[in-house]
Write a protein that holds these residues in place. Structure first.
Motif, PDB file in Angstrom:
ATOM      1  N   VAL A  57     -11.260   2.218 -24.202  1.00  0.00           N
ATOM      2  CA  VAL A  57     -12.524   2.613 -23.577  1.00  0.00           C
ATOM      3  C   VAL A  57     -13.574   2.698 -24.670  1.00  0.00           C
ATOM      4  O   VAL A  57     -13.266   2.659 -25.867  1.00  0.00           O
ATOM      5  N   ARG A  58     -14.826   2.823 -24.262  1.00  0.00           N
ATOM      6  CA  ARG A  58     -15.905   2.977 -25.230  1.00  0.00           C
ATOM      7  C   ARG A  58     -16.724   4.220 -24.875  1.00  0.00           C
ATOM      8  O   ARG A  58     -16.889   4.552 -23.706  1.00  0.00           O
ATOM      9  N   GLY A  59     -17.204   4.889 -25.905  1.00  0.00           N
ATOM     10  CA  GLY A  59     -18.079   6.031 -25.717  1.00  0.00           C
ATOM     11  C   GLY A  59     -19.506   5.617 -26.024  1.00  0.00           C
ATOM     12  O   GLY A  59     -19.783   5.068 -27.098  1.00  0.00           O
ATOM     13  N   GLU A  72     -18.443   4.715 -30.192  1.00  0.00           N
ATOM     14  CA  GLU A  72     -17.154   4.265 -30.713  1.00  0.00           C
ATOM     15  C   GLU A  72     -16.289   3.682 -29.607  1.00  0.00           C
ATOM     16  O   GLU A  72     -16.525   3.907 -28.422  1.00  0.00           O
ATOM     17  N   ASP A  73     -15.275   2.913 -30.038  1.00  0.00           N
ATOM     18  CA  ASP A  73     -14.225   2.454 -29.147  1.00  0.00           C
ATOM     19  C   ASP A  73     -13.020   3.358 -29.332  1.00  0.00           C
ATOM     20  O   ASP A  73     -12.703   3.763 -30.461  1.00  0.00           O
ATOM     21  N   VAL A  94     -20.721  11.986 -24.328  1.00  0.00           N
ATOM     22  CA  VAL A  94     -20.995  10.560 -24.154  1.00  0.00           C
ATOM     23  C   VAL A  94     -20.509  10.102 -22.781  1.00  0.00           C
ATOM     24  O   VAL A  94     -19.773  10.816 -22.098  1.00  0.00           O
ATOM     25  N   GLU A  95     -20.945   8.923 -22.389  1.00  0.00           N
ATOM     26  CA  GLU A  95     -20.400   8.275 -21.199  1.00  0.00           C
ATOM     27  C   GLU A  95     -19.202   7.441 -21.636  1.00  0.00           C
ATOM     28  O   GLU A  95     -19.288   6.687 -22.609  1.00  0.00           O
ATOM     29  N   VAL A  96     -18.087   7.592 -20.939  1.00  0.00           N
ATOM     30  CA  VAL A  96     -16.850   6.905 -21.303  1.00  0.00           C
ATOM     31  C   VAL A  96     -16.563   5.823 -20.266  1.00  0.00           C
ATOM     32  O   VAL A  96     -16.449   6.110 -19.080  1.00  0.00           O
ATOM     33  N   THR A  97     -16.457   4.580 -20.726  1.00  0.00           N
ATOM     34  CA  THR A  97     -16.276   3.435 -19.839  1.00  0.00           C
ATOM     35  C   THR A  97     -15.105   2.581 -20.316  1.00  0.00           C
ATOM     36  O   THR A  97     -14.948   2.360 -21.523  1.00  0.00           O
ATOM     37  N   ALA A  98     -14.304   2.097 -19.374  1.00  0.00           N
ATOM     38  CA  ALA A  98     -13.156   1.268 -19.721  1.00  0.00           C
ATOM     39  C   ALA A  98     -13.596  -0.108 -20.213  1.00  0.00           C
ATOM     40  O   ALA A  98     -14.399  -0.775 -19.565  1.00  0.00           O
ATOM     41  N   ASN A  99     -13.091  -0.526 -21.376  1.00  0.00           N
ATOM     42  CA  ASN A  99     -13.369  -1.862 -21.896  1.00  0.00           C
ATOM     43  C   ASN A  99     -12.535  -2.926 -21.179  1.00  0.00           C
ATOM     44  O   ASN A  99     -12.913  -4.095 -21.136  1.00  0.00           O
ATOM     45  N   GLU A 100     -11.410  -2.489 -20.643  1.00  0.00           N
ATOM     46  CA  GLU A 100     -10.443  -3.374 -20.015  1.00  0.00           C
ATOM     47  C   GLU A 100      -9.612  -2.539 -19.044  1.00  0.00           C
ATOM     48  O   GLU A 100      -9.803  -1.323 -18.948  1.00  0.00           O
ATOM     49  N   ALA A 101      -8.719  -3.177 -18.317  1.00  0.00           N
ATOM     50  CA  ALA A 101      -7.810  -2.421 -17.463  1.00  0.00           C
ATOM     51  C   ALA A 101      -7.032  -1.438 -18.338  1.00  0.00           C
ATOM     52  O   ALA A 101      -6.406  -1.841 -19.321  1.00  0.00           O
ATOM     53  N   SER A 102      -7.098  -0.162 -18.007  1.00  0.00           N
ATOM     54  CA  SER A 102      -6.503   0.876 -18.851  1.00  0.00           C
ATOM     55  C   SER A 102      -5.742   1.886 -18.004  1.00  0.00           C
ATOM     56  O   SER A 102      -5.930   1.976 -16.794  1.00  0.00           O
TER      57      SER A 102
END
Length: 220
Positions: A57-59, A72-73, A94-102
């Protein structure tokens, strides 16, 4: 699925049998996230510990203009914002979003408190992780205090070199750029300029400092 937690630093030196015993009767769930799915929004109350066991995920922080700034990742196996689970202002910074299926194991705050009581090793690991995380945040704030990329790089290289003239970079350029809060092309461009100016020689991960005194003067 719980066994995947053993590769996380929070569960360092904890055996599989102890882990299963500690989680008996504990409320937790396994949650899957799609790519670009938001795990937490900036400002949400942090009332559970999310531990990634698969994926990344990314912040990102939202500034006053609504722009997302990547912080950061976070790659499995890591916990997300463990430092902010406690305290009076326990909200996601921060907002936390998935970079890929996690995939993650989500444990409510009450469950973490139970784990503290059940296993002193887990408590010590959590305290160590929080302290390390706080130090990293302090270092980021330190570099953000510099106005130019050259100042950031000069300070970083001097701190990393420990009085040696040859430096082995401890992180790839993209990660270092995220650490400084700048773009990767901007970082690469400044490294090239510093080399052209005779301050350093950049050879992939190896940096040779040619003029330590000038680097020191840059950050004054």
């Amino acid at each position: 699925m719980l066994e995947k937690l053993l590769s996380n630093s929070l569960f360092h030196n904890i055996t599989t049998s102890d882990l299963q015993k500690d989680f008996e009767g504990l409320t937790y769930r396994i949650k899957e996230y799609h790519k670009n799915e938001i795990l937490a929004s900036q400002g949400d109350i942090c009332n559970r510990l999310v531990i990634l066991i698969e994926g990344s995920v990314r912040g990102e922080m939202i500034d006053d203009s609504g722009r997302l700034i990547k912080i950061e990742d976070i790659v499995a196996p890591r916990a997300i914002a463990p430092l902010f689970l406690f305290g009076t202002a326990n909200r996601y910074p921060v907002e936390v979003t998935a970079n890929e299926a996690s995939k993650a194991i989500v444990i409510p705050k009450e469950g973490i408190l139970k784990l503290f009581r059940r296993n002193e090793t887990f408590l010590e690991n959590y305290m160590n992780l929080s302290a390390n995380y706080a130090r990293t945040l302090a270092e980021k704030l330190f570099f953000l205090s510099f106005k130019t990329i050259r100042q950031k790089l000069a300070s970083y290289l001097l701190r990393l070199s420990q009085q040696q003239n040859t430096v082995l970079m401890d992180r790839p350029q993209q990660e270092l750029a995220d650490y400084f809060g700048i773009s990767r092309p901007s970082l690469a461009r400044e490294l090239g300029k510093m080399q052209d100016d005779g301050l350093i020689i950049a050879d992939r991960k190896h940096i040779t400092i040619l003029n330590r005194e000038i680097l020191k003067s840059i950050i004054k």
